[in-house]
Design an enzyme around this catalytic site. Structure first.
Site, short mmCIF file in Angstrom:
data_model
loop_
_atom_site.label_atom_id
_atom_site.label_comp_id
_atom_site.label_asym_id
_atom_site.label_seq_id
_atom_site.Cartn_x
_atom_site.Cartn_y
_atom_site.Cartn_z
N HIS A 17 81.53 28.12 84.30
CA HIS A 17 83.12 27.79 84.51
C HIS A 17 83.76 28.66 85.71
CE1 HIS A 17 82.50 26.30 80.18
NE2 HIS A 17 82.72 25.07 80.94
N LYS A 41 83.84 20.96 64.58
CA LYS A 41 83.38 21.84 63.42
C LYS A 41 82.28 22.91 63.93
CE LYS A 41 83.72 18.88 59.17
NZ LYS A 41 84.26 17.27 60.25
N ARG A 90 76.42 19.31 86.51
CA ARG A 90 74.99 20.09 86.53
C ARG A 90 73.91 19.16 86.47
NH1 ARG A 90 77.00 22.61 81.19
NH2 ARG A 90 77.97 20.88 81.25
N SER A 127 78.30 25.87 77.62
CA SER A 127 78.91 26.67 76.43
C SER A 127 78.02 26.25 75.06
CB SER A 127 80.35 25.86 75.93
OG SER A 127 81.05 26.18 77.25
#
Ligand code: ADP
Length: 147
Positions: A17, A41, A90, A127
């Site tokens: 990022h 969640k 990507r 991430s």
């Protein structure tokens, strides 16, 4: 003034990022990093923790700011007076997704999406990878930008 929104989940904000932001700074006068509040969640960091980490990272750069948002990214862009969305790609899967989103956002609101291809050395950084490593108590520092 060329202003771009860089929207994402950023849970957490990675070196991939950061690379998109750094390269985007050569293209835009201002970049607003917009942390989406879509509840998941599988959160590693709360939205507040993400914002704090990103703010610290760019504290010395007046061209970069951070906000949170709910709802459509194009509505946020209009509210902030941003003409562009900044995104990174990507993989082929990223490409298909980004193309559809870019078409929809241009159609809906006349907002152009500027896509930067990942640096090859960051192509595997995501991430979700960082969250998974963290869940096994592995060292994730190599994937996080240093202050
Ligand atoms: P989202 O949930 O919207 O995909 P992310 O936080 O996962 O949010 O990613 C935000 C943007 O950053 C996306 O455009 C994504 O493709 C891009 N991105 C994430 N990791 C990288 C990387 N390693 N290299 C280039 N772009 C990346």
């Amino acid at each position: 003034m060329k202003k771009a929104i860089f929207p994402g989940s950023f849970d957490p904000f990675t070196i991939g990022h950061d690379d998109i932001v750094q390269r985007g700074l050569a293209l835009f006068d201002a970049i607003i990093i917009a942390v989406g509040k879509n509840s998941s969640k599988h959160e590693m960091l709360s939205v507040e923790e993400r914002v704090t980490a990103i703010e610290q990272l760019y504290a010395d750069n007046p061209k970069v700011s951070v906000c949170t948002y709910e709802g459509l990214t194009v509505d946020l862009a209009r509210e902030k007076g941003a003409q562009f969305l900044l995104r990174g790609v990507r993989t082929v899967a990223d490409f298909e997704y980004e193309r559809n989103m870019a078409e929809a956002n241009r159609d809906l609101a006349g907002i152009e999406t500027i896509v930067l291809f990942t640096r090859p050395e960051y192509a595997h950084v995501s991430s979700s990878l960082v969250r998974e490593l963290k869940s096994y108590n592995k060292d994730i520092s190599r994937y996080l930008p240093t202050l």
